[in-house]
Design a protein around this motif. Structure first.
Motif, PDB file in Angstrom:
ATOM      1  N   ARG A  89       0.789  -1.404  -0.064  1.00 21.65           N
ATOM      2  CA  ARG A  89      -0.059   0.103   0.058  1.00 21.65           C
ATOM      3  C   ARG A  89       0.854   1.266  -0.021  1.00 21.65           C
ATOM      4  N   ILE A  90       2.099   1.227   0.715  1.00 23.30           N
ATOM      5  CA  ILE A  90       2.799   2.541   0.770  1.00 23.30           C
ATOM      6  C   ILE A  90       3.947   2.247  -0.556  1.00 23.30           C
ATOM      7  N   THR A  91       4.327   1.250  -0.902  1.00 24.79           N
ATOM      8  CA  THR A  91       5.479   1.234  -1.635  1.00 24.79           C
ATOM      9  C   THR A  91       5.031   1.120  -3.535  1.00 24.79           C
ATOM     10  N   ALA A  92       3.748   0.620  -3.616  1.00 21.54           N
ATOM     11  CA  ALA A  92       3.323   0.423  -5.139  1.00 21.54           C
ATOM     12  C   ALA A  92       3.310   1.920  -5.681  1.00 21.54           C
ATOM     13  N   THR A  93       3.922   1.833  -6.822  1.00 26.59           N
ATOM     14  CA  THR A  93       3.525   3.147  -7.542  1.00 26.59           C
ATOM     15  C   THR A  93       2.552   3.216  -8.678  1.00 26.59           C
ATOM     16  N   ALA A  94       2.298   4.091  -9.344  1.00 26.88           N
ATOM     17  CA  ALA A  94       1.241   4.287 -10.483  1.00 26.88           C
ATOM     18  C   ALA A  94       1.889   3.434 -11.311  1.00 26.88           C
ATOM     19  N   ALA A  95       3.167   3.969 -11.782  1.00 25.38           N
ATOM     20  CA  ALA A  95       3.904   3.164 -13.194  1.00 25.38           C
ATOM     21  C   ALA A  95       4.086   1.843 -12.941  1.00 25.38           C
ATOM     22  N   GLN A  96       4.283   1.182 -11.654  1.00 25.93           N
ATOM     23  CA  GLN A  96       4.137  -0.442 -11.427  1.00 25.93           C
ATOM     24  C   GLN A  96       2.957  -0.807 -11.900  1.00 25.93           C
ATOM     25  N   LEU A  97       1.935  -0.062 -11.368  1.00 26.03           N
ATOM     26  CA  LEU A  97       0.768  -0.899 -11.468  1.00 26.03           C
ATOM     27  C   LEU A  97       0.180  -0.691 -13.008  1.00 26.03           C
ATOM     28  N   THR A  98       0.451   0.339 -13.775  1.00 27.99           N
ATOM     29  CA  THR A  98       0.348   0.586 -15.043  1.00 27.99           C
ATOM     30  C   THR A  98       1.203  -0.512 -15.954  1.00 27.99           C
ATOM     31  N   ALA A  99       2.156  -0.806 -15.635  1.00 25.92           N
ATOM     32  CA  ALA A  99       2.988  -1.841 -16.169  1.00 25.92           C
ATOM     33  C   ALA A  99       2.368  -3.159 -15.820  1.00 25.92           C
ATOM     34  N   LEU A 100       1.691  -3.443 -14.748  1.00 25.90           N
ATOM     35  CA  LEU A 100       1.315  -4.777 -14.553  1.00 25.90           C
ATOM     36  C   LEU A 100      -0.102  -4.772 -15.458  1.00 25.90           C
ATOM     37  N   ILE A 101      -0.902  -3.846 -15.514  1.00 22.20           N
ATOM     38  CA  ILE A 101      -1.956  -3.825 -16.409  1.00 22.20           C
ATOM     39  C   ILE A 101      -1.723  -4.205 -17.643  1.00 22.20           C
ATOM     40  N   ALA A 102      -0.543  -3.571 -18.358  1.00 20.64           N
ATOM     41  CA  ALA A 102      -0.101  -3.591 -19.722  1.00 20.64           C
ATOM     42  C   ALA A 102       0.374  -5.259 -19.989  1.00 20.64           C
ATOM     43  N   VAL A 103       1.098  -5.774 -19.180  1.00 21.88           N
ATOM     44  CA  VAL A 103       1.638  -6.938 -19.120  1.00 21.88           C
ATOM     45  C   VAL A 103       0.613  -8.265 -19.071  1.00 21.88           C
ATOM     46  N   THR A 104      -0.279  -8.042 -17.932  1.00 20.02           N
ATOM     47  CA  THR A 104      -1.171  -8.836 -18.078  1.00 20.02           C
ATOM     48  C   THR A 104      -2.358  -8.787 -19.266  1.00 20.02           C
ATOM     49  N   GLU A 105      -2.668  -7.786 -19.771  1.00 18.12           N
ATOM     50  CA  GLU A 105      -3.466  -7.581 -21.045  1.00 18.12           C
ATOM     51  C   GLU A 105      -2.562  -7.962 -22.225  1.00 18.12           C
ATOM     52  N   THR A 106      -1.350  -7.967 -22.359  1.00 24.04           N
ATOM     53  CA  THR A 106      -0.726  -8.133 -23.615  1.00 24.04           C
ATOM     54  C   THR A 106      -0.006  -9.638 -23.526  1.00 24.04           C
ATOM     55  N   GLU A 107       0.277 -10.240 -22.488  1.00 27.35           N
ATOM     56  CA  GLU A 107       1.070 -11.291 -21.972  1.00 27.35           C
ATOM     57  C   GLU A 107       2.443 -11.389 -22.622  1.00 27.35           C
ATOM     58  N   ASN A 108       2.853 -10.097 -22.588  1.00 26.59           N
ATOM     59  CA  ASN A 108       4.359 -10.091 -23.196  1.00 26.59           C
ATOM     60  C   ASN A 108       4.960  -8.620 -22.680  1.00 26.59           C
ATOM     61  N   PHE A 109       6.355  -8.833 -22.433  1.00 30.95           N
ATOM     62  CA  PHE A 109       7.036  -7.461 -21.885  1.00 30.95           C
ATOM     63  C   PHE A 109       7.056  -6.612 -23.069  1.00 30.95           C
ATOM     64  N   ARG A 150      -3.303 -15.646 -10.495  1.00 32.27           N
ATOM     65  CA  ARG A 150      -4.671 -15.319  -9.922  1.00 32.27           C
ATOM     66  C   ARG A 150      -4.645 -13.743  -9.140  1.00 32.27           C
ATOM     67  N   ALA A 151      -3.347 -13.885  -8.292  1.00 31.15           N
ATOM     68  CA  ALA A 151      -3.182 -12.526  -7.586  1.00 31.15           C
ATOM     69  C   ALA A 151      -2.965 -11.613  -8.423  1.00 31.15           C
ATOM     70  N   ALA A 152      -2.160 -11.640  -9.534  1.00 30.35           N
ATOM     71  CA  ALA A 152      -1.936 -10.486 -10.588  1.00 30.35           C
ATOM     72  C   ALA A 152      -3.215 -10.155 -11.244  1.00 30.35           C
ATOM     73  N   GLU A 153      -4.045 -11.058 -11.349  1.00 23.74           N
ATOM     74  CA  GLU A 153      -5.317 -10.619 -12.166  1.00 23.74           C
ATOM     75  C   GLU A 153      -6.272  -9.790 -11.280  1.00 23.74           C
ATOM     76  N   LEU A 154      -6.440 -10.153  -9.983  1.00 22.27           N
ATOM     77  CA  LEU A 154      -7.010  -9.436  -9.046  1.00 22.27           C
ATOM     78  C   LEU A 154      -6.396  -8.087  -8.612  1.00 22.27           C
ATOM     79  N   LEU A 155      -5.143  -8.038  -8.703  1.00 23.22           N
ATOM     80  CA  LEU A 155      -4.598  -6.654  -8.362  1.00 23.22           C
ATOM     81  C   LEU A 155      -4.773  -5.902  -9.596  1.00 23.22           C
ATOM     82  N   THR A 156      -4.533  -6.645 -11.156  1.00 26.63           N
ATOM     83  CA  THR A 156      -4.748  -5.704 -12.080  1.00 26.63           C
ATOM     84  C   THR A 156      -6.276  -5.015 -12.288  1.00 26.63           C
ATOM     85  N   ARG A 157      -7.189  -5.637 -11.936  1.00 28.57           N
ATOM     86  CA  ARG A 157      -8.665  -5.551 -11.920  1.00 28.57           C
ATOM     87  C   ARG A 157      -8.662  -4.319 -10.970  1.00 28.57           C
ATOM     88  N   ALA A 158      -8.347  -4.318  -9.926  1.00 24.42           N
ATOM     89  CA  ALA A 158      -8.347  -3.198  -8.936  1.00 24.42           C
ATOM     90  C   ALA A 158      -7.886  -1.919  -9.199  1.00 24.42           C
TER      91      ALA A 158
END
Length: 392
Positions: A89-109, A150-158
Motif C-alpha cells: 500500500r505504501i510502496t506500489a507506484t502508479a508506474a508499476q501498476l500501469t506496467a502490471l496492467i499492460a503485461v497482464t493484457e498483452t502477455e508479453n513484456f 490469480r493474484a496478478a489478475e485481482l490486482l490488475t482489475r483493482a
C-alpha cells in the motif's frame, strides 16, 4: 488523474485532518514532502485544492471533488494491495501498476512496453520490483506468453478500476473549472445501435457538441469485461436474467418484443395463416447461444420435438440476416424495434404469427457503486428522454 499515488495519499490525509503536520504523521513522511505533494497536485489540476488559513487547511470545491474520487480509488485498490503484501500500500507506484496492467493484457513484456511507449527493461523492472515486494511471481512464463497469476489478475482489475475512478476525478475537476475533459464510452448491443443510441447521441450533442463519444460493439462477454475493468462506462441493450455477475447493476428502460421476419417473397406470406409447426421446415438466421434472443428462440420449439428447426445460421449481424432473407427462404428471429425500419422500407416482412410472450427487457448495465460524471449523467438523461419519446 494518474498522479503519484503517495501524493494522492498525502492529499487525502490533509483533506481529512486539515493539517500538514497531522498528515505527515499519518503518511510517515516529512512535512515538506506533504507540502510539495499538494503543490504538485495543484499544478497538475491547475486549481487550488486547499485554502490556507491560520486555523488550518480547508478544501476548496476542487479539493472536495478530487477527494471524493481519490477516496473511492483507494477503496478499490487498497484491499488488493494489502492482500498481497502489508507494505505494498505504501510502496506500489502508479508506474508499476500501469506496467502490471499492460503485461497482464498483452502477455508479453515487449508488447506491453510498446503499448506504454517505454523501453522493455523499464517495464520488466517495474514488474520485478512488485514481485520482490510481494515475495512471489505475478506471472507464469509459458510457451504462449506471460500468463498472469490469480493474484496478478485481482490486482490488475483493482488497479484498472482505481485508475478509471481517478480519470473520473479529472473529468469532474475539468467540469468544475469550465473545461471539457474525458470522454463517454458506451457498450452498444445490437438494438441500441440501430434505434436508441443514434437518437440519444443526437440529443446529447445539443448540450455537448464536442465531448468525445466512443460506441463499442462486440460480444456481450467482451463488453461486460470492459465494463468491469473500467474501460466502458455503461452498456445499453438486452438485460441478462439473472445478471451474470454480482458486481454489476442492471436498470430496465423498456420491454421489447421479438418477431419472426422473412423476405418479401417468402412462400409463407401467401398462406392465410401460419402455424409454429410449419416454421421448422425452413432454415433460420438466429442469435448466438447465450443471448436473451436465442433463449427466447429456443423456448419457442420444444427440445427434441419434430417441430424444432434443424438448419440454423448463428450471427449477431442484422445486415447478414437481412441480406439472407432477401435472397432465400430463410426466416429470422429478431427484435421488432431493431428491424422496424427495414420492415417499413419493405426490405423484409414480418410474418403474421402469434408467438405468445416474446418480450425481453432492454436496459442499462453499470458497475455496482459507479458514480457518473456530470457529462455521463447528462448522456444518461438524454438516453432516458429518447426512450420516453419512443413511447410504449
Amino acid at each position: 488523474m494518474r498522479a503519484n499515488l503517495r501524493h494522492l495519499r498525502a492529499f487525502l490525509a490533509v483533506f481529512d485532518t486539515g493539517s500538514i503536520t497531522r498528515a505527515s504523521a499519518m503518511c510517515h513522511v516529512s512535512q515538506p514532502a506533504v507540502t510539495q505533494a499538494i503543490r504538485k497536485l495543484e499544478r497538475q489540476a491547475e486549481a487550488e485544492l486547499f485554502q490556507r488559513t491560520s486555523h488550518g487547511l480547508f478544501a476548496t470545491p476542487a479539493g472536495t471533488v478530487l477527494a471524493l474520487r481519490v477516496r473511492t480509488a483507494f477503496r478499490l485498490l487498497d484491499p488488493a494491495l494489502a492482500e498481497l503484501a502489508p507494505r505494498l500500500r505504501i510502496t506500489a507506484t502508479a508506474a508499476q501498476l500501469t506496467a502490471l496492467i499492460a503485461v497482464t493484457e498483452t502477455e508479453n513484456f515487449t508488447l506491453a512496453a510498446r503499448r506504454l511507449g517505454l523501453a522493455q527493461p523499464t517495464v520488466h523492472r517495474a514488474i520485478t520490483d512488485l514481485e520482490q515486494e510481494i515475495g512471489r511471481s505475478l506471472f507464469e512464463r509459458t510457451a504462449h506468453g506471460m500468463i498472469a497469476t490469480r493474484a496478478a489478475e485481482l490486482l490488475t482489475r483493482a488497479a484498472q478500476l482505481a485508475f478509471a475512478e481517478l480519470d473520473q476525478g479529472e473529468a469532474d475537476l475539468g467540469e468544475l473549472l469550465g473545461r471539457e475533459v474525458g470522454r463517454i464510452v458506451v457498450g452498444a448491443m445490437p438494438l441500441s445501435r440501430s434505434l436508441i443510441l443514434p437518437r440519444a447521441i443526437a440529443r446529447f450533442r445539443q448540450q455537448r457538441p464536442t465531448l468525445p463519444i466512443q460506441a463499442l460493439d462486440g460480444p456481450y462477454a467482451d463488453l461486460i469485461t470492459g465494463l468491469r475493468r473500467g474501460e466502458v462506462d455503461f452498456l445499453i441493450g438486452a438485460m441478462r436474467d439473472p445478471a451474470p455477475i454480482g458486481d454489476i447493476v442492471q436498470q430496465a428502460l423498456f420491454d421489447d418484443e421479438l418477431v419472426v421476419v422473412c423476405g418479401r417473397h417468402h412462400p409463407l406470406l401467401t398462406q392465410p395463416s401460419v402455424q409454429l409447426a410449419q416454421l421448422a421446415a425452413y432454415p433460420w438466421v438466429v442469435a448466438v447461444e447465450g443471448t436473451p434472443t436465442r433463449q427466447q428462440f429456443n423456448q419457442l420449439f420444444a427440445p427434441g420435438s419434430s417441430t424444432r428447426p434443424i438448419s440454423l445460421i448463428e450471427t449477431g449481424s442484422m445486415v447478414l440476416m437481412r441480406e439472407l432473407l432477401q435472397i432465400s427462404d430463410h426466416l429470422g428471429f429478431i427484435s421488432g424495434l431493431q428491424i422496424e425500419s427495414d420492415i417499413k422500407l419493405g426490405a423484409v416482412a414480418r410474418l403474421p404469427l402469434r408467438l405468445g410472450d416474446t418480450s425481453r427487457s432492454i436496459g442499462l448495465t453499470v458497475r455496482a457503486g459507479w458514480t457518473p460524471t456530470r457529462a455521463q449523467d447528462e448522456f444518461l438523461q438524454a438516453l432516458r428522454a429518447t426512450v420516453a419519446d419512443l413511447g410504449p
